[in-house]
Design a protein around this motif. Sequence first.
Motif, PDB file in Angstrom:
ATOM      1  N   THR A  43       1.042  -1.256  -0.046  1.00 33.42           N
ATOM      2  CA  THR A  43       0.050   0.046  -0.148  1.00 33.42           C
ATOM      3  C   THR A  43       0.731   1.375   0.222  1.00 33.42           C
ATOM      4  N   GLY A  44       2.054   1.256  -0.283  1.00 29.74           N
ATOM      5  CA  GLY A  44       3.049   2.273  -0.176  1.00 29.74           C
ATOM      6  C   GLY A  44       3.285   2.769  -1.535  1.00 29.74           C
ATOM      7  N   SER A  45       4.355   3.851  -1.584  1.00 30.40           N
ATOM      8  CA  SER A  45       4.857   4.326  -2.677  1.00 30.40           C
ATOM      9  C   SER A  45       6.189   4.965  -2.567  1.00 30.40           C
ATOM     10  N   VAL A  46       6.777   5.563  -3.699  1.00 30.32           N
ATOM     11  CA  VAL A  46       7.760   6.537  -3.322  1.00 30.32           C
ATOM     12  C   VAL A  46       7.681   7.698  -2.174  1.00 30.32           C
ATOM     13  N   GLU A  47       6.546   7.970  -2.077  1.00 34.25           N
ATOM     14  CA  GLU A  47       5.963   9.050  -0.993  1.00 34.25           C
ATOM     15  C   GLU A  47       6.321   8.799   0.341  1.00 34.25           C
ATOM     16  N   ALA A 180      -1.726   4.474  16.045  1.00 39.73           N
ATOM     17  CA  ALA A 180      -2.957   5.354  16.584  1.00 39.73           C
ATOM     18  C   ALA A 180      -2.253   6.468  17.272  1.00 39.73           C
ATOM     19  N   ARG A 181      -1.199   6.366  17.766  1.00 38.72           N
ATOM     20  CA  ARG A 181      -0.496   7.462  18.675  1.00 38.72           C
ATOM     21  C   ARG A 181       0.077   8.314  17.722  1.00 38.72           C
ATOM     22  N   LEU A 182       0.203   8.260  16.526  1.00 38.58           N
ATOM     23  CA  LEU A 182       0.647   9.425  15.610  1.00 38.58           C
ATOM     24  C   LEU A 182       0.070  10.488  15.706  1.00 38.58           C
ATOM     25  N   PRO A 183       0.511  11.648  15.183  1.00 33.79           N
ATOM     26  CA  PRO A 183      -0.251  12.776  14.996  1.00 33.79           C
ATOM     27  C   PRO A 183      -1.096  12.767  13.959  1.00 33.79           C
ATOM     28  N   GLU A 184      -2.260  13.452  13.957  1.00 36.58           N
ATOM     29  CA  GLU A 184      -3.286  13.099  13.155  1.00 36.58           C
ATOM     30  C   GLU A 184      -2.767  13.441  11.626  1.00 36.58           C
ATOM     31  N   ALA A 185      -1.723  14.513  11.362  1.00 31.45           N
ATOM     32  CA  ALA A 185      -1.603  14.766  10.192  1.00 31.45           C
ATOM     33  C   ALA A 185      -0.550  13.850   9.565  1.00 31.45           C
ATOM     34  N   VAL A 186       0.111  13.094  10.283  1.00 30.22           N
ATOM     35  CA  VAL A 186       0.828  11.831   9.751  1.00 30.22           C
ATOM     36  C   VAL A 186       0.103  10.866   9.173  1.00 30.22           C
ATOM     37  N   ARG A 187      -1.044  10.423  10.158  1.00 28.01           N
ATOM     38  CA  ARG A 187      -2.079   9.521   9.758  1.00 28.01           C
ATOM     39  C   ARG A 187      -2.793   9.989   8.504  1.00 28.01           C
ATOM     40  N   ALA A 188      -3.103  10.997   8.569  1.00 24.31           N
ATOM     41  CA  ALA A 188      -4.017  11.848   7.301  1.00 24.31           C
ATOM     42  C   ALA A 188      -2.997  11.500   6.070  1.00 24.31           C
ATOM     43  N   ARG A 189      -1.815  11.637   6.075  1.00 30.48           N
ATOM     44  CA  ARG A 189      -0.986  11.694   4.856  1.00 30.48           C
ATOM     45  C   ARG A 189      -0.824  10.223   4.395  1.00 30.48           C
ATOM     46  N   LEU A 190      -0.659   9.264   5.339  1.00 32.53           N
ATOM     47  CA  LEU A 190      -0.584   7.731   5.137  1.00 32.53           C
ATOM     48  C   LEU A 190      -1.948   7.407   4.509  1.00 32.53           C
ATOM     49  N   ARG A 191      -2.969   7.846   4.926  1.00 27.28           N
ATOM     50  CA  ARG A 191      -4.120   7.312   4.476  1.00 27.28           C
ATOM     51  C   ARG A 191      -4.469   7.837   3.126  1.00 27.28           C
ATOM     52  N   THR A 192      -4.132   9.079   2.815  1.00 27.19           N
ATOM     53  CA  THR A 192      -4.240   9.638   1.483  1.00 27.19           C
ATOM     54  C   THR A 192      -3.286   8.907   0.466  1.00 27.19           C
ATOM     55  N   GLN A 193      -2.093   8.469   1.040  1.00 29.34           N
ATOM     56  CA  GLN A 193      -1.374   7.603  -0.023  1.00 29.34           C
ATOM     57  C   GLN A 193      -1.986   6.355  -0.468  1.00 29.34           C
ATOM     58  N   ARG A 194      -2.509   5.635   0.803  1.00 35.69           N
ATOM     59  CA  ARG A 194      -3.256   4.660   0.458  1.00 35.69           C
ATOM     60  C   ARG A 194      -4.283   4.680  -0.511  1.00 35.69           C
ATOM     61  N   LEU A 195      -5.095   5.772  -0.111  1.00 33.97           N
ATOM     62  CA  LEU A 195      -6.352   5.703  -1.128  1.00 33.97           C
ATOM     63  C   LEU A 195      -6.250   6.146  -2.430  1.00 33.97           C
ATOM     64  N   ARG A 196      -4.767   6.564  -2.709  1.00 32.62           N
ATOM     65  CA  ARG A 196      -4.513   6.851  -4.068  1.00 32.62           C
ATOM     66  C   ARG A 196      -4.004   5.655  -5.061  1.00 32.62           C
ATOM     67  N   GLN A 197      -4.064   4.491  -4.238  1.00 32.26           N
ATOM     68  CA  GLN A 197      -3.854   3.180  -5.165  1.00 32.26           C
ATOM     69  C   GLN A 197      -4.792   2.851  -5.835  1.00 32.26           C
TER      70      GLN A 197
END
Length: 293
Positions: A43-47, A180-197
Amino acid sequence: MNHHARESRAPVHGTACVNGVSLHVMLAGDERARPLLLLHGFTGSVETWEPFLPAFAVQSRVIAVDLLGHGRSDAPEDPERYRMERCVEDLLALLDSYGAAQVDVLGYSMGGRVALHLAIVAPERVHALVLESASPGLEDPDERRARAAADDALAERIERDGLEAFVAAWEQQPLFATQARLPEAVRARLRTQRLRQRPLGLANSLRGMGAGRQDPLWHRLAELSMPVLLITGALDEKYCAIGRRMATCLPQARVEIVPDAGHAVHLEQPEAFIWHVQDFLWGGNALLTSSER
């Protein structure tokens, strides 16, 4: 893609055509430096690696690639095209296209499995190996069959239910509970990367190169004479145990268990992750002849 020298450390994105597929590549650093091949997880990428470029591109020529079915690389319809052997062939052709005779390789999770296979197939091409939360595979044939069946079922769900439902479920795995302990901004960035797959790409990646489909490499670890750094998070007990066991099989292994981190050490403790990678690759410790276990 233009392969001419670039002095800038700003990343450059491009495309490499190898073995009939197109792979998206991100380059950074000085072309005269030894290359560092970066391989993301499922679910990752170069990002995945963009936050680490300022650190890694100082002393390496960074080559990050979207593995087949991920990011902006092709997503063929035939699951067989994703098999680990084909993936390694593609990466070797990619390195050839950049004139990268020998590289350091850093792989996370699925990317770590890929990195191990690359090192086994072409050990002369790998100067040093960094494996973050990676496994040589499942030894037990029944366990492999069960995992392959589970991956096939997950692939069907991804295609049937779509990415949003899959990503929501994927993030709830016990493996990622510590995130779940990560800052929301970090989790949101990760979620966005996954949703671009793309559903097809993720589904076929599972079908072609999931852990149940690859040959286990435990019995071949002793062949790897290059220095290997094994990074795991202290809260990820399963992979800590795998890392310790791998170290007993590898001729030149160093284990770093990062406190207060789970499976994705690079996300959960980025500064410690950077320090260990830099110290291993460029701090003089990459040439250790005795294993640190």
